[in-house]
Structure formats: C-alpha cells, structure tokens
Design an enzyme around this catalytic site. Structure first.
Site, short mmCIF file in Angstrom:
data_model
loop_
_atom_site.label_atom_id
_atom_site.label_comp_id
_atom_site.label_asym_id
_atom_site.label_seq_id
_atom_site.Cartn_x
_atom_site.Cartn_y
_atom_site.Cartn_z
CG HIS A 271 -0.10 -0.39 2.44
ND1 HIS A 271 0.21 -1.71 2.72
CD2 HIS A 271 0.52 0.35 3.36
CE1 HIS A 271 0.97 -1.74 3.80
NE2 HIS A 271 1.18 -0.52 4.21
CB CYS A 272 4.25 2.05 0.79
SG CYS A 272 3.79 1.70 2.46
CB ILE A 273 6.29 0.68 -3.38
CG1 ILE A 273 7.12 0.55 -2.10
CG2 ILE A 273 7.19 0.99 -4.57
CD1 ILE A 273 7.74 1.82 -1.59
#
Ligand code: SAJ
Length: 434
Positions: A271-273
């Site tokens: 859910h970040c990169i």
C-alpha cells in the site's frame, strides 16, 4: 499556551491522541505509552477497540503482551469516541491514504479525521498528520478546516506533518529507532512537535515546512518504485540478450559505493510503493508538470504480472503443453515475503490472468488459508508431493522464508521462479528464471 504545552510534554503529562490504530498508529501509540505518556487511541473500527481492550494485538510488530501491559496500566485508553479529543493536548492522525479507482489520491480519511478534530478541538492543541500524502495536503486540506472557526495556526493551535516510516516485519527498524522527519506550518509548530516526538523517538529531524516533510516521504518511496522499474526493465533486456540478470546484480553489488541493489520481480505490491508516487505525479500534473520517471516506472511494474504469465505459457510450450487446461500452482500470494498482506499483490493479477487464459489454478501460501479475488474463491492447497507433482507448472511468486524450496525443486516437474529463490540449484532444466 505554548509554554504550558511544552511543560506538559516535558513532564510527560500531555495527553496524546492517535487517530487510526493500524500498522502505523498502533506501534506509535505503544511507543508513546512506553515513553511514559497517557495515550488515547481512537479508531472507527469497533472490532479493533474490542480486541485491544482484551489485550489482543492485530498488528505484526506489536505484541499482545505490550497491549495487555498498556491496558492494565490505565495509560492506554482505546475508543471509537472522537469526543475524547477535547481532553487531549496532541492529536496524531494515522489514517489510510489510498487511491480511487481513477488513480486519484483519496484524502477522504484525512478530511474525516480533521472534521472530527475541528468539532472537539480545544485551544493550544497540537495536530500532526502522519499519513503519506501529496505535498500541500496539510496546508490545503487540514489548515482551512482547523482555522475555519477563527482560530489561528501557530497561536491558537499548532499543525505539523511527520511522515510515517513503518516497515512492517522489519526486525531491525521500529517506530522508536527510525529517524522521524517533522515539518510545521509555523516555527512554533515545528518546535513543539519536535519536542513531543523527541520524548518517544530516538532521532527527530526538523525541516522548514510541512510541504518539505510531505515531499521527503514521497521522494523516499518514489526512489524505490523508479529503481524497481529500472531493474525490471534491465531484466527484460537481459532476457533478450540471454544474460542472467541475477548474476549481473549480485556482481554489481560488489561496488562498495554508488550502487544499491534492487531485484526484478512479478510486480510491485503493497500500500506504499505502488500508491505513494502516484500522489506525487498527480500533484505534479496540477502544476502542468509530467513526472515521467514515476509514470514510466509504474507502467513497467504494472506490465510484470503479464510478463510472468507469458513466461509460464512459454515454459509449458517447451514441453508441448498449452497453457489452457494446464494445472498451475502459484506459490506465495502475499505482496512481499513474510508479510501477511495482499494489498496490490501481483500474485492476484497473475492468478486472474492465468484463469482467464484457461489454466487450472491453485495456490499455496502459509499466510493465507483462503483467497478471494473478485468472483474467484480458492483454498490453499497442502504443501506436499501430491500438490507439487500433479501441477504442470509451479510458479514462485512470493518467496516466503518458511517454505522448503529444495523440496519444491525435487518434486515439481516445471518451475517458473520469479524471485531467484532457487539460485543455488544448478543445471535443473525444469527451472525457468525471470
Ligand atoms: N520489490 C521488488 N524488487 C525490489 C524491492 C521490492 O520487486 O527490489 C517489490 C516487492 O516484492 C513488493 C513491492 O516491490 O511487492 C514493495 O516492496 P518494498 O520492499 O518497497 O516494501 P513495502 O511496500 O513494505 O515498502 C515499505 C516502505 N516503508 C514505508 O513506506 C514507511 C518503504 O519506504 C521501505 O523502504 C520498504 O518498506 C522497505 O525497505 O522494506
């Protein structure tokens, strides 16, 4: 008022609120608790509150014993009641910042949290946003709401941004020992939020504004997505040139300066990169600026699941088996190894593509007994000779540590290895690498 808040913080009397008790908020709450503060965790999810009250952790890096100790001490209060905010001295927002289907930033969770804070706010409070977002969010989305009642930032309340740097499952770096960036809307806000975080976190790094702090986080994660995209493109080129890209990277790693290894893979999950850099490229477009590296890297990474399916199809073709009606076992479905998280996992897209092409797909992942992808429901198969032996092709998508890959190599007739986890097994004709 500022002096009063400073004293409360120094005496650990300041009451700290954390909105959002997820993989960022819960470790942060425990970190402030352990440094001696009374902490109020507020979450909209009743189930989370109930579990915490029972002393049960649902976050990988927070032990249930930590939760039990904190709850028993009375210095950790958890609730769904936002009116608690009126008794707090500092409120830290750790809510999700996903993307809409249109690939546009979804800051609705931040907006909802800010509305609650506005409703219960008291003078002199410090508000800090930790959720990853585009540069300008703190100033453009939060400030107008908090000042709408005639209050003035830097005088009646303090507002800052401090990016979360939580790496789930990282045994070495945790909330306390990872340097924390802080940027306030005013010098008072930077100063007071630095003072607060210094009570609980080893290293605090102030920067000149909230925008700088927002941009720091996006640079960190854009750096990753671009380098992953680069190494995926290098892998595609090496494939054309008949060069083992894994050997190339391992040799390049011997350079003691100026190089950092990234590895090709089946795609970029989490859910970040895949998400954070899109926040940056979206904001760039508002200024007529095209963040081409981000767009290109996102494009290359998004092509990887399709590339893996082509590799499987080609490998089956080599043994005169069409992909259609072949039995394909997908090993590892989490977005990265040893993390129980499916968000944006490339394995899900690979499974869908395989099924669309008529393959008979099963999966094995010790972390997920069941898998639901849209209208596809699958049950994790047993890890044994039978499930390996009856598969026409086994594709290793996520390389969890606690899997016996030697056993896989011995019992699978054909393997597509997207993580080079079988690198030590030489001259096995039945192993195809990216
Ligand atoms: N991936 C590759 N090749 C690589 C590295 C990653 O294909 O060389 C893939 C992974 O398989 C995964 C995705 O990219 O699907 C993201 O992997 P990640 O290692 O970046 O892991 P994340 O998503 O958990 O990123 C987090 C981030 N932490 C925060 O945002 C606070 C990131 O900033 C960290 O650098 C990263 O963990 C980390 O280093 O583990």
């Amino acid at each position: 008022m500022l002096k009063e808040l400073e004293n409360k913080i120094l005496k650990k009397k300041a009451k700290i609120g954390i909105i959002g008790l997820g993989y960022v908020g819960l470790p942060l709450a425990i970190t402030f608790f352990k440094s001696g503060f009374k902490v109020y965790g507020i979450d909209i999810d009743e189930d989370r509150v109930v579990r915490l009250k029972k002393g049960k952790s649902y976050i990988l890096d927070v032990s249930s014993s930590d939760i039990k100790e904190a709850m028993a001490s009375g210095r950790l209060v958890v609730s769904t009641d936002f009116s608690l905010i009126k008794a707090l001295d500092a409120v830290i927002i750790c809510v999700p910042t996903p993307l809409y289907k249109t690939k546009e930033p979804d800051v609705s969770y931040i907006a909802a949290a800010v509305e609650k804070i506005k409703r219960y706010m008291k003078r002199g409070q410090l508000v800090v946003l930790e959720s990853t977002t585009y540069p300008g969010t703190t100033e453009e989305v939060m400030l107008p709401v908090l000042e709408s009642g005639g209050k003035k930032e830097g005088k009646d309340f303090y507002l800052a941004f401090s990016p979360e740097r939580v790496d789930p499952g990282n045994a070495r770096y945790n909330t306390k020992n990872t340097p924390k960036i802080i940027g306030g809307l005013s010098k008072e806000s930077t100063g007071i939020s630095k003072l607060l975080y210094e009570q609980a976190i080893d290293t605090v790094v102030p920067v000149s504004s909230a925008k700088v702090a927002e941009m720091v986080k996006l640079l960190e994660n854009t750096f990753r997505i671009v380098n992953i995209g680069l190494v995926n493109e290098v892998m595609l080129l090496c494939d054309k040139l008949g060069i083992n890209v894994w050997e190339v990277i391992d040799a390049a790693r011997t350079k003691p300066y100026g190089f950092m290894p990234f590895y090709p893979g089946p795609g970029v999950g989490g859910h970040c990169i895949p998400v954070d850099p899109i926040y940056l490229s979206w904001k760039a477009r508002q200024y007529g600026f095209e963040a081409r590296f981000i767009e290109l890297a996102s494009y290359i990474n998004s092509e990887m699941p399709g590339y893996v399916v082509r590799k499987i199809s080609e490998a089956l073709n080599e043994i005169e088996k069409p992909l259609r009606r072949s039995r394909v076992l997908v090993m590892g479905v989490a977005y990265k190894k040893d993390v129980k998280d499916l968000r944006e996992s490339p394995a899900l897209e690979i499974i869908e593509l395989l099924i669309k092409k008529g393959a008979i797909v099963s999966y094995y992942d010790p972390l997920f007994p069941y898998l639901k992808i849209h209208n596809i429901n699958l049950k994790c198969v047993e890890f044994n000779k039978a499930s390996l032996g009856e598969s026409d092709c086994v594709v290793i998508v996520t390389d969890h540590s606690d899997v016996d890959y030697q056993f896989v190599a011995r019992n699978a007739s054909l393997i597509v290895d997207t993580r080079n986890i079988l690198k030590d097994i030489k001259n096995k004709a039945n192993i195809v690498r990216l």
